[in-house]
Scaffold this motif. Structure first.
Motif, PDB file in Angstrom:
ATOM      1  N   MET A 121      -8.748   6.452  -0.235  1.00 14.13           N
ATOM      2  CA  MET A 121      -8.356   7.010  -1.392  1.00 14.13           C
ATOM      3  C   MET A 121      -8.102   8.575  -1.211  1.00 14.13           C
ATOM      4  SD  MET A 121      -9.611   7.556  -5.081  1.00 14.13           S
ATOM      5  CE  MET A 121      -8.553   6.161  -6.077  1.00 14.13           C
ATOM      6  N   VAL A 162       1.352   6.800  -3.106  1.00 13.65           N
ATOM      7  CA  VAL A 162       1.353   5.435  -2.607  1.00 13.65           C
ATOM      8  C   VAL A 162       2.705   5.526  -1.379  1.00 13.65           C
ATOM      9  CG1 VAL A 162       0.173   4.044  -4.082  1.00 13.65           C
ATOM     10  CG2 VAL A 162       2.956   4.388  -4.520  1.00 13.65           C
ATOM     11  N   HIS A 173       1.146   6.747   1.869  1.00 15.03           N
ATOM     12  CA  HIS A 173       0.418   5.696   2.189  1.00 15.03           C
ATOM     13  C   HIS A 173       1.348   4.906   3.029  1.00 15.03           C
ATOM     14  CE1 HIS A 173      -3.342   7.320   0.339  1.00 15.03           C
ATOM     15  NE2 HIS A 173      -3.105   6.716  -0.541  1.00 15.03           N
ATOM     16  N   LYS A 174       2.388   4.439   2.457  1.00 15.80           N
ATOM     17  CA  LYS A 174       3.024   3.318   3.078  1.00 15.80           C
ATOM     18  C   LYS A 174       3.441   3.788   4.353  1.00 15.80           C
ATOM     19  CE  LYS A 174       7.138   0.248   2.152  1.00 15.80           C
ATOM     20  NZ  LYS A 174       7.449   0.318   3.644  1.00 15.80           N
ATOM     21  N   VAL A 185      -3.696  -1.646   7.374  1.00 13.21           N
ATOM     22  CA  VAL A 185      -4.900  -1.336   6.606  1.00 13.21           C
ATOM     23  C   VAL A 185      -5.194  -2.751   5.731  1.00 13.21           C
ATOM     24  CG1 VAL A 185      -5.995  -0.041   4.910  1.00 13.21           C
ATOM     25  CG2 VAL A 185      -4.408   1.089   6.549  1.00 13.21           C
ATOM     26  N   PHE A 221      -7.221  -3.184   3.443  1.00 12.11           N
ATOM     27  CA  PHE A 221      -7.866  -2.902   2.073  1.00 12.11           C
ATOM     28  C   PHE A 221      -6.818  -1.830   1.325  1.00 12.11           C
ATOM     29  CE2 PHE A 221     -10.082  -0.445   5.278  1.00 12.11           C
ATOM     30  CZ  PHE A 221      -9.419   0.758   5.022  1.00 12.11           C
ATOM     31  N   PRO A 222      -6.999  -1.980   0.060  1.00 15.38           N
ATOM     32  CA  PRO A 222      -5.862  -1.145  -0.856  1.00 15.38           C
ATOM     33  C   PRO A 222      -6.209   0.308  -0.374  1.00 15.38           C
ATOM     34  CG  PRO A 222      -6.952  -2.615  -2.083  1.00 15.38           C
ATOM     35  CD  PRO A 222      -7.515  -2.676  -0.898  1.00 15.38           C
ATOM     36  N   MET A 223      -4.943   0.981  -0.038  1.00 17.93           N
ATOM     37  CA  MET A 223      -4.848   2.715   0.235  1.00 17.93           C
ATOM     38  C   MET A 223      -4.608   3.199  -1.174  1.00 17.93           C
ATOM     39  SD  MET A 223      -2.599   2.529   3.687  1.00 17.93           S
ATOM     40  CE  MET A 223      -3.063   4.147   4.095  1.00 17.93           C
ATOM     41  N   LEU A 224      -5.625   3.580  -1.951  1.00 16.66           N
ATOM     42  CA  LEU A 224      -5.591   4.284  -3.097  1.00 16.66           C
ATOM     43  C   LEU A 224      -5.132   5.619  -3.294  1.00 16.66           C
ATOM     44  CD1 LEU A 224      -8.963   2.955  -4.203  1.00 16.66           C
ATOM     45  CD2 LEU A 224      -6.944   1.821  -5.187  1.00 16.66           C
ATOM     46  N   SER A 225      -4.185   5.907  -4.165  1.00 14.37           N
ATOM     47  CA  SER A 225      -3.597   7.282  -4.543  1.00 14.37           C
ATOM     48  C   SER A 225      -4.431   8.008  -5.622  1.00 14.37           C
ATOM     49  CB  SER A 225      -2.107   7.120  -4.797  1.00 14.37           C
ATOM     50  OG  SER A 225      -1.582   8.141  -4.941  1.00 14.37           O
ATOM     51  N   SER A 264      -8.685   3.538 -12.721  1.00 16.33           N
ATOM     52  CA  SER A 264      -7.553   2.407 -12.238  1.00 16.33           C
ATOM     53  C   SER A 264      -6.793   3.605 -11.419  1.00 16.33           C
ATOM     54  CB  SER A 264      -7.013   2.382 -13.318  1.00 16.33           C
ATOM     55  OG  SER A 264      -5.576   1.656 -13.319  1.00 16.33           O
ATOM     56  N   ALA A 265      -5.990   3.042 -10.172  1.00 21.65           N
ATOM     57  CA  ALA A 265      -5.463   3.952  -9.313  1.00 21.65           C
ATOM     58  C   ALA A 265      -4.404   2.997  -8.628  1.00 21.65           C
ATOM     59  CB  ALA A 265      -6.380   4.404  -8.356  1.00 21.65           C
ATOM     60  N   PRO A 266      -3.149   3.615  -8.568  1.00 16.30           N
ATOM     61  CA  PRO A 266      -2.099   3.066  -7.728  1.00 16.30           C
ATOM     62  C   PRO A 266      -2.454   2.851  -6.112  1.00 16.30           C
ATOM     63  CG  PRO A 266      -1.233   5.141  -8.138  1.00 16.30           C
ATOM     64  CD  PRO A 266      -2.762   4.838  -8.824  1.00 16.30           C
ATOM     65  N   ALA A 267      -2.025   1.747  -5.775  1.00 16.31           N
ATOM     66  CA  ALA A 267      -2.377   1.775  -4.128  1.00 16.31           C
ATOM     67  C   ALA A 267      -1.144   0.877  -3.402  1.00 16.31           C
ATOM     68  CB  ALA A 267      -3.551   0.781  -4.169  1.00 16.31           C
ATOM     69  N   TYR A 268      -1.399   1.230  -2.187  1.00  9.54           N
ATOM     70  CA  TYR A 268      -0.488   0.308  -0.951  1.00  9.54           C
ATOM     71  C   TYR A 268      -1.380  -0.500  -0.518  1.00  9.54           C
ATOM     72  CZ  TYR A 268       2.805  -0.714   2.804  1.00  9.54           C
ATOM     73  OH  TYR A 268       3.452  -1.398   3.781  1.00  9.54           O
ATOM     74  N   PHE A 269      -0.937  -1.746  -0.722  1.00  7.84           N
ATOM     75  CA  PHE A 269      -1.749  -3.014  -0.130  1.00  7.84           C
ATOM     76  C   PHE A 269      -0.889  -4.002   0.558  1.00  7.84           C
ATOM     77  CE2 PHE A 269      -5.014  -6.419  -1.238  1.00  7.84           C
ATOM     78  CZ  PHE A 269      -5.517  -6.359  -0.256  1.00  7.84           C
ATOM     79  N   PHE A 293       3.299  -2.125  -3.606  1.00  5.27           N
ATOM     80  CA  PHE A 293       2.353  -1.269  -4.552  1.00  5.27           C
ATOM     81  C   PHE A 293       1.876  -1.990  -5.469  1.00  5.27           C
ATOM     82  CE2 PHE A 293       6.014   1.562  -2.866  1.00  5.27           C
ATOM     83  CZ  PHE A 293       5.376   2.115  -1.896  1.00  5.27           C
ATOM     84  N   VAL A 302      -4.904  -0.943  -8.897  1.00  6.61           N
ATOM     85  CA  VAL A 302      -6.372  -1.320  -8.767  1.00  6.61           C
ATOM     86  C   VAL A 302      -7.372  -0.658  -9.610  1.00  6.61           C
ATOM     87  CG1 VAL A 302      -8.420  -1.263  -7.044  1.00  6.61           C
ATOM     88  CG2 VAL A 302      -5.946  -1.689  -6.230  1.00  6.61           C
TER      89      VAL A 302
END
Lengths: 132, 84
Positions: A1, A6, A9-10, A25, A27-31, B50-55, B59, B62
């Motif tokens: 994070m 995001v 991150h992408k 990656v 796992f989720p890359m959180l913003s 809660s947070a937006p994520a790239y996974f 998008f 989470v």
């Protein structure tokens, strides 16, 4: 994070990290826009406007078991994080009857705290066991 | 002319320049307590968020609480592309 969007991150994942790690990656890359979550966890740096290098181990009940915070130029030791998780998992499975002394890693002896162990740790644990 | 700088592991940032704005004088009744950053302690519940994520190419949103029942490593870092 991190405080990056995001979108950033992408691009970081797709352009760079996926060249180091097969599939990118995992796992989720959180913003964390504005560092709101970092502030909640006490690791947001107001002056730099960024989250510092904080790492939290959270157990299945959602309880924080450990954390570590480093300033930006020094990277983490992933093996040490994994070792700590293995230690917390062992303690949890033993329902607190076992503890992992300094230098413990999987396969090394644990201690069973109790009245019989008071003043007797020196018999069970030697200083060389603190090191690999 | 803008000057070159070498990027380090801290994210390059800026801020206001010049004279600091005059400090507001407050009467005691107007003084609000300074916000204190939370001190995280081991053994306490991890604050939910809660947070937006790239996974994996998408998008997603989470929530930390979705991971109850699992071990979680939550990592913060100064910024993408910051080298270490």
């Amino acid at each position: 994070m991190s405080i990056d969007s995001v979108f950033v991150h992408k691009i970081w994942n797709d352009q760079e990290i996926s060249k180091m790690v097969d599939g990118g990656v995992p796992f989720p890359m959180l913003s964390d826009a504005g560092g709101k979550v970092g502030t909640l966890y006490g690791i947001y740096d107001d002056n730099g406007g960024v989250d510092t290098r904080g790492r939290f181990i959270i157990d299945p009940d959602g309880v924080i078991q450990g954390f570590e915070v480093l300033s930006p130029p020094v990277g983490r030791n992933v093996s040490e994080s994994l070792r700590q998780i293995q230690a917390f998992q062992l303690v949890r499975e033993s329902k607190g009857t076992e503890a992992t002394p300094s230098g413990w890693k999987p396969g090394k002896a644990t201690l069973k705290p109790g009245i019989d162990l008071v003043g007797k740790v020196w018999e069970k644990w030697k200083t060389n066991m603190a090191f690999d | 002319m803008p000057e070159d700088f070498n990027p380090g592991c801290a994210r390059p940032t800026g801020g206001p320049v010049g004279e600091a704005p005059a400090e507001k004088t407050e009467t005691p009744s107007e003084i609000t307590p300074k916000e204190i950053q939370n001190m995280i302690k081991v053994g306490q519940k991890a604050p939910d968020f809660s947070a937006p994520a790239y996974f994996k190419g998408k998008f997603v949103n989470v929530n930390l609480s979705e991971y109850l029942g699992k071990w979680v490593v939550l990592c913060f870092y100064p910024g993408d592309f910051t080298f270490v």
